[in-house]
Design an enzyme around this catalytic site. Structure first.
Site, PDB file in Angstrom:
ATOM      1  N   SER A  69       0.835  -1.192   0.000  1.00 57.14           N
ATOM      2  CA  SER A  69       0.000   0.000   0.000  1.00 57.14           C
ATOM      3  C   SER A  69       0.873   1.247   0.000  1.00 57.14           C
ATOM      4  CB  SER A  69      -0.908  -0.005   1.236  1.00 57.14           C
ATOM      5  OG  SER A  69      -1.823   1.065   1.193  1.00 57.14           O
ATOM      6  N   ASP A  70       0.333   2.319  -0.559  1.00 59.86           N
ATOM      7  CA  ASP A  70       1.039   3.589  -0.559  1.00 59.86           C
ATOM      8  C   ASP A  70       0.005   4.712  -0.543  1.00 59.86           C
ATOM      9  OD1 ASP A  70       3.999   4.528  -0.940  1.00 59.86           O
ATOM     10  OD2 ASP A  70       2.768   5.949  -2.068  1.00 59.86           O
ATOM     11  N   THR A  71       0.329   5.787   0.160  1.00 58.84           N
ATOM     12  CA  THR A  71      -0.582   6.922   0.290  1.00 58.84           C
ATOM     13  C   THR A  71       0.112   8.199  -0.147  1.00 58.84           C
ATOM     14  OG1 THR A  71      -1.689   5.851   2.161  1.00 58.84           O
ATOM     15  CG2 THR A  71      -2.024   8.221   1.919  1.00 58.84           C
TER      16      THR A  71
END
Length: 191
Positions: A69-71
């Site tokens: 995941s990456d934000t």
């Protein structure tokens, strides 16, 4: 036999979110040197970065489901990363003061040859911020490892006027969507 989940992230927030729902998982932090493709849109960037992390760890766990995941925080179509200095954090927060921005979180699920990516977009609006509020917040150190220079789950919550979308995506992982996608892959757990 139930499938096992590996979180390809050292993010304490993502770990806490999965634990909050009593999801069984192990952590194996990706060592991939994340590369941003500057030809990609912000949504493509977060999905690609999530996939880079998940693919890196999936090579070690071909029979597991690996979650990456990456934000990113986006303002006026520009990605605002983690601040390199306190001065940059102040500048970012001054820019977001009284305005709406987007938080995009990309998710990648890799299981052997099966790959799936998706993202969630949440609109966040800040109250107008005073110089004193920004300065005091930056002095706490909280914004220094956060995309967009704030953490909604911490002291940065005091800046948020409104949110439209998935709160948990802003924290770092769109929990509800992620659970639904895992279930489609045969991942079963009970609370």
């Amino acid at each position: 036999m139930n499938k096992e989940l590996i979180l390809a992230s050292g993010s304490p927030r993502r770990k806490e979110l999965l634990q909050q729902l009593h999801i069984p998982f192990s952590v194996h932090v990706s060592n991939v040197d994340e590369k941003v493709n500057h030809n990609y849109s912000p949504s493509e960037v977060v999905m690609d970065l999530a996939l880079q992390k998940a693919s890196d760890v999936a090579t070690l766990y071909p029979n597991h489901i690996v979650l990456g995941s990456d934000t990113v925080v986006v303002y006026k179509d520009s990605i605002l990363g983690k601040p390199a200095s306190e001065a940059e954090a102040v500048k970012t927060l001054e820019m977001l003061s009284g305005k709406k921005h987007q938080v995009l979180t990309g998710v990648a699920l890799v299981e052997g040859e099966q790959v799936q990516t998706f993202y969630e977009k949440t609109d966040v609006e800040f109250w107008p911020l005073t110089v004193d509020e920004i300065t005091q917040y930056v002095r706490t150190g909280e914004p220094m490892d956060k995309a967009g220079s704030y953490g909604i789950q911490g002291l940065g919550a005091m800046f948020v006027k409104s949110i439209q979308g998935d709160y948990f995506s802003v924290v770092g992982l769109p929990l509800s969507r992620t659970i639904r996608e895992l279930r489609k892959r045969g991942f079963v757990y009970s609370i």
